[in-house]
Each structure stands twice: as C-alpha cells, then as structure tokens.
Design an enzyme around this catalytic site. Structure first.
Site, PDB file in Angstrom:
ATOM      1  N   LEU A   1      13.947  -9.722  18.606  1.00  0.00           N
ATOM      2  CA  LEU A   1      15.551  -9.492  17.609  1.00  0.00           C
ATOM      3  C   LEU A   1      15.132 -10.299  16.744  1.00  0.00           C
ATOM      4  O   LEU A   1      16.799 -10.893  16.593  1.00  0.00           O
ATOM      5  CB  LEU A   1      16.383  -8.409  18.051  1.00  0.00           C
ATOM      6  CG  LEU A   1      16.751  -7.205  16.075  1.00  0.00           C
ATOM      7  CD1 LEU A   1      15.547  -6.757  16.076  1.00  0.00           C
ATOM      8  CD2 LEU A   1      18.025  -7.125  17.414  1.00  0.00           C
ATOM      9  N   GLY A   2      14.038 -11.592  16.213  1.00  0.00           N
ATOM     10  CA  GLY A   2      15.001 -12.624  15.212  1.00  0.00           C
ATOM     11  C   GLY A   2      14.760 -11.713  13.692  1.00  0.00           C
ATOM     12  O   GLY A   2      14.583 -11.034  13.640  1.00  0.00           O
ATOM     13  N   ARG A   3      14.367 -13.119  12.887  1.00  0.00           N
ATOM     14  CA  ARG A   3      14.929 -12.349  11.307  1.00  0.00           C
ATOM     15  C   ARG A   3      13.846 -11.413  11.335  1.00  0.00           C
ATOM     16  O   ARG A   3      14.381 -10.222  11.015  1.00  0.00           O
ATOM     17  CB  ARG A   3      14.238 -14.627  11.068  1.00  0.00           C
ATOM     18  CG  ARG A   3      15.464 -14.791  10.654  1.00  0.00           C
ATOM     19  CD  ARG A   3      15.262 -16.028   9.515  1.00  0.00           C
ATOM     20  NE  ARG A   3      14.334 -16.877  10.272  1.00  0.00           N
ATOM     21  CZ  ARG A   3      14.664 -18.537  10.493  1.00  0.00           C
ATOM     22  NH1 ARG A   3      16.019 -18.865   9.746  1.00  0.00           N
ATOM     23  NH2 ARG A   3      14.112 -18.813  11.236  1.00  0.00           N
TER      24      ARG A   3
ATOM     25  N   ILE B   1       1.972  -9.132  15.771  1.00  0.00           N
ATOM     26  CA  ILE B   1       3.076  -9.702  14.309  1.00  0.00           C
ATOM     27  C   ILE B   1       3.386 -11.608  14.472  1.00  0.00           C
ATOM     28  O   ILE B   1       3.342 -11.622  13.460  1.00  0.00           O
ATOM     29  CB  ILE B   1       3.593  -9.587  13.253  1.00  0.00           C
ATOM     30  CG1 ILE B   1       4.302  -8.611  13.663  1.00  0.00           C
ATOM     31  CG2 ILE B   1       2.301  -7.802  12.669  1.00  0.00           C
ATOM     32  CD1 ILE B   1       5.776  -8.315  12.894  1.00  0.00           C
TER      33      ILE B   1
ATOM     34  N   ARG C   1       1.961 -14.010  18.153  1.00  0.00           N
ATOM     35  CA  ARG C   1       1.319 -15.419  18.214  1.00  0.00           C
ATOM     36  C   ARG C   1       0.012 -14.798  19.086  1.00  0.00           C
ATOM     37  O   ARG C   1       0.922 -13.899  19.726  1.00  0.00           O
ATOM     38  CB  ARG C   1       1.450 -16.299  18.269  1.00  0.00           C
ATOM     39  CG  ARG C   1       1.855 -17.489  17.374  1.00  0.00           C
ATOM     40  CD  ARG C   1       0.585 -18.356  16.225  1.00  0.00           C
ATOM     41  NE  ARG C   1       1.538 -19.083  15.497  1.00  0.00           N
ATOM     42  CZ  ARG C   1       1.422 -18.747  14.406  1.00  0.00           C
ATOM     43  NH1 ARG C   1       1.324 -17.368  13.701  1.00  0.00           N
ATOM     44  NH2 ARG C   1       1.904 -19.607  13.140  1.00  0.00           N
TER      45      ARG C   1
ATOM     46  N   GLU D   1      -8.524 -17.261  16.988  1.00  0.00           N
ATOM     47  CA  GLU D   1      -9.201 -16.994  15.544  1.00  0.00           C
ATOM     48  C   GLU D   1      -9.322 -17.668  14.535  1.00  0.00           C
ATOM     49  O   GLU D   1      -8.788 -19.606  15.070  1.00  0.00           O
ATOM     50  CB  GLU D   1      -7.461 -16.370  14.945  1.00  0.00           C
ATOM     51  CG  GLU D   1      -6.813 -17.488  14.522  1.00  0.00           C
ATOM     52  CD  GLU D   1      -5.077 -16.628  14.190  1.00  0.00           C
ATOM     53  OE1 GLU D   1      -5.011 -15.577  14.907  1.00  0.00           O
ATOM     54  OE2 GLU D   1      -4.461 -16.989  12.999  1.00  0.00           O
TER      55      GLU D   1
ATOM     56  N   HIS E   1      -4.956 -12.292  10.288  1.00  0.00           N
ATOM     57  CA  HIS E   1      -4.133 -13.436  10.084  1.00  0.00           C
ATOM     58  C   HIS E   1      -3.545 -13.085   8.257  1.00  0.00           C
ATOM     59  O   HIS E   1      -3.234 -14.567   8.586  1.00  0.00           O
ATOM     60  CB  HIS E   1      -3.910 -14.788  10.575  1.00  0.00           C
ATOM     61  CG  HIS E   1      -2.973 -14.869  11.437  1.00  0.00           C
ATOM     62  ND1 HIS E   1      -2.772 -16.356  12.011  1.00  0.00           N
ATOM     63  CD2 HIS E   1      -1.267 -15.273  10.396  1.00  0.00           C
ATOM     64  CE1 HIS E   1      -1.942 -17.393  11.819  1.00  0.00           C
ATOM     65  NE2 HIS E   1      -0.746 -16.112  10.858  1.00  0.00           N
TER      66      HIS E   1
HETATM   67  C1  8YV Z   1       0.671 -17.907   8.168  1.00  0.00           C
HETATM   68  C2  8YV Z   1       2.428 -17.790  10.036  1.00  0.00           C
HETATM   69  O1  8YV Z   1      -0.599 -17.210   8.430  1.00  0.00           O
HETATM   70  O2  8YV Z   1       4.414 -18.084   9.132  1.00  0.00           O
HETATM   71  C3  8YV Z   1       3.596 -18.415  10.218  1.00  0.00           C
HETATM   72  O3  8YV Z   1       3.405 -19.267  11.135  1.00  0.00           O
HETATM   73  O4  8YV Z   1       1.294 -17.997  10.704  1.00  0.00           O
HETATM   74  C4  8YV Z   1       1.414 -17.948   8.699  1.00  0.00           C
HETATM   75  O5  8YV Z   1       2.814 -17.474   7.653  1.00  0.00           O
HETATM   76  C5  8YV Z   1      -0.170 -19.788   7.768  1.00  0.00           C
HETATM   77  O6  8YV Z   1       0.481 -20.312   8.092  1.00  0.00           O
HETATM   78  C6  8YV Z   1      -1.250 -19.459   6.944  1.00  0.00           C
HETATM   79  O7  8YV Z   1      -1.674 -19.938   7.340  1.00  0.00           O
END
Ligand code: 8YV
Length: 315
Positions: free
Chosen positions: A153-155, A232, A234, A263, A281
């Site tokens: 529950l971060g940002r 959403i 990693r 990826e 992504h």
């Molecule tokens: C981007 C991300 O997709 O914020 C992150 O950690 O993985 C992304 O927002 C990425 O860095 C764009 O290349």
C-alpha cells in the site's frame, strides 16, 4: 559551458530527446552495434546515465564509466539499477515517482474490469460475426461487491485501493505495517492470508531483492480457481513458473499482467492461455505522464550539474 556527457540506455520520445540533446551531449548506447566496445570508447567521458525503469544500469555499465556522477531513471522503479555499485562509486540516483501514480493505478483497475467482464473476447465476438451467428456472448463475472487484496500500500497501491472503493469492493492490504492513512481498509500482515481472502489480488509493491517471488506458489494457490492476480509492479515480485503452472491447471482463475520476466520476450506459455490478459508494460504510458516523467529526468540531471538539490533522489 561544455555539455555534460550522458549515456542514454534506451530511446525516449522526440519531445524528451530534443531538449536532452540541447542541454547534454547524449551517447546512444541502445543504437551501438557493439555495446561493450561503445562503452570502452565513451566510458571515461560519461558523467551521467539516463535510463528507463525496466532497463536500469548494471554494475559493469556503471564501472565502465569511472567519472559517473548520477543515474536518472525514467520510471519509479529503480530495481534494475545496481544500487550497491552506485554506493560503492558514490553515484547519485533519481527516479520519477508521483507523476505516474494515477495512470498506473488506472491501468491496474482497468485490467481487472476488462478481464472480469471478458471485454477482449467481447470485442472479437462482435468483429468475428459471432454475435450475429451464435447470439449472446457467454456470461462473465461481476466485479462490484467482491474482495480485493492490495499487496503493497505505497503510492500506487493506495490509488488502486481508492479506485476499488469507488467500485464498491471490500479492501484489504498487506504491507510491512498497518497504515494510518488507510483507516477504512483491513490490514492483513500475511500475503498468503491476504490472497486467501481476495477475489482480486493486486501486486503493487516496489520490487527489490527482498520482494522477489513474494507472490509464490502458496500465495497464487490461495487466490484460487475463482480469483485473479493483477500485476502492475515488476515480474520479479511473482514466481512466474508457479503462476504459469497455476493458470494452466486452473488452480488460479486468471491473471492480468503488465510485466513479464525477460520482457519484451515473454514466456511463450503465456500465449497459449485463454485465462490471462497480457499488456505491454504500459501502465505509465500516457502522453501526459510520459511528458512529466521525461521532464523530471531532465530536471534531475540539470539540478545535479548545476550543483543544486536533486528533485527526486533515491540515493
Ligand atoms: C515505465 C516503469 O514503463 O515506472 C516504472 O518503474 O517501469 C515505467 O513507468 C518505464 O520506465 C518506461 O520505459
């Protein structure tokens, strides 16, 4: 004044590339036919690295640039940057938090809705003529009134939970401790217990060595055949082999994923599945947010080389 030399690890849109080139001497690592040779040739001149969240910077890249002062990450996640190497060599690191939070949360919630209501299949049902030929589209699962678990529950997790509350879901979350900014949501310390209670499990925690495979086989199976995992954050936060096994055997109902091991070359087993929503992504991928991220990358570099405080320091 001479422009500082910056190693650019991946491409940026023109609206970022042009101002970067005005202020800095950019060296495009990603275009080099032989990247090791390129690093050997330019390494000593490099004062900064501009990279992206998923590309990061390895120890060997950092050590190939002995005069490196700063790494500016286009992304909130800095798990792909070798922070130990940065500490060893006194290299500063910045990222782009806050500006992308709402877009990432939006995509996570959209993925839940799209997958639950079978909207990708619904689109094909119309386009392929099945609506006319076969009649009504098969019924799908309701979202509202169900139980959501937010792992981290971060940002971003907070914004996901806020949106889910608007869809009348019951919200529980796991984090290192209960959060005083979340009095209406139920704190569950153990990820397996959170998963057991969840119809939808959102993976929203910042990735690190400590969170690797936090969503393991046990967590995945606790979500169960009626549940969905939405990632959403990693890929490394989930044991992907266990996820694929559970999706194939239907011990997990479905998944909606924006991130994958290795990826963009994802595991081909994903392509055989009909119970997974695959996204490239792009949770932060809106024009508005990407412009704000690009500006923050530049502003951090500019501040550093002007001897000013960094805007969003990691290290
Ligand atoms: C981007 C991300 O997709 O914020 C992150 O950690 O993985 C992304 O927002 C990425 O860095 C764009 O290349």
């Amino acid at each position: 004044m001479t422009k500082p030399d910056i190693l650019q690890v991946g491409p940026y849109p023109d609206w970022d590339q042009l101002p970067l080139e005005e202020a800095f001497h950019m060296h495009k690592y990603f275009e080099a036919p032989d990247q090791s040779e390129f690093l050997r040739a330019v390494g000593k001149t490099i004062k900064g690295i501009a990279t992206r969240g998923e590309l990061g910077a390895t120890r060997s890249m950092i050590e190939a640039c002995p005069n490196l002062e700063i790494i500016s990450v286009y992304g909130v996640g800095f798990d792909a940057v070798d922070l130990d190497a940065c500490r060893d060599h006194g290299v500063r690191v910045t990222n782009t938090p806050d500006v992308l939070t709402n877009d990432v949360a939006d995509l996570g919630v959209a993925m839940m809705l799209v997958q639950s209501r079978g909207m990708i299949g619904g689109e094909s049902w119309v386009r392929d003529g099945n609506w006319q030929a076969q009649g009504l589209y098969p019924l799908k699962s309701r979202v509202w009134g169900k139980k959501a678990g937010v792992l981290g529950l971060g940002r971003i997790g907070f914004e996901v939970a806020k949106r889910l509350a608007g869809f009348d879901l019951d919200i529980s979350y796991t984090d290192v401790s209960a959060k005083d900014y979340a009095p209406d949501w139920n704190y569950v310390a153990d990820p397996v217990e959170l998963a057991r209670q969840s119809d939808f499990l959102f993976v929203t925690l910042a990735a690190s060595a400590a969170t690797r495979h936090i969503v393991n086989r046990q967590v995945i199976e606790a979500v169960g055949p009626g549940g969905m995992i939405i990632n959403i954050s990693r890929a490394s936060n989930i044991d992907e082999e266990a996820l694929l096994d559970a999706l194939e055997s239907k011990r997990l109902g479905s998944a909606a994923l924006d991130v994958f091991e290795g990826e963009p070359a994802l595991n081909q087993r994903f392509l055989e599945l009909d119970n997974v929503l695959l996204q490239p992504h792009h949770a932060s991928g809106t024009v508005e947010t990407r412009k704000a991220m690009g500006k923050l990358v530049r502003d951090n570099l500019t501040a550093h080389f002007a001897g000013k405080d960094l805007l969003t320091p990691v290290l």
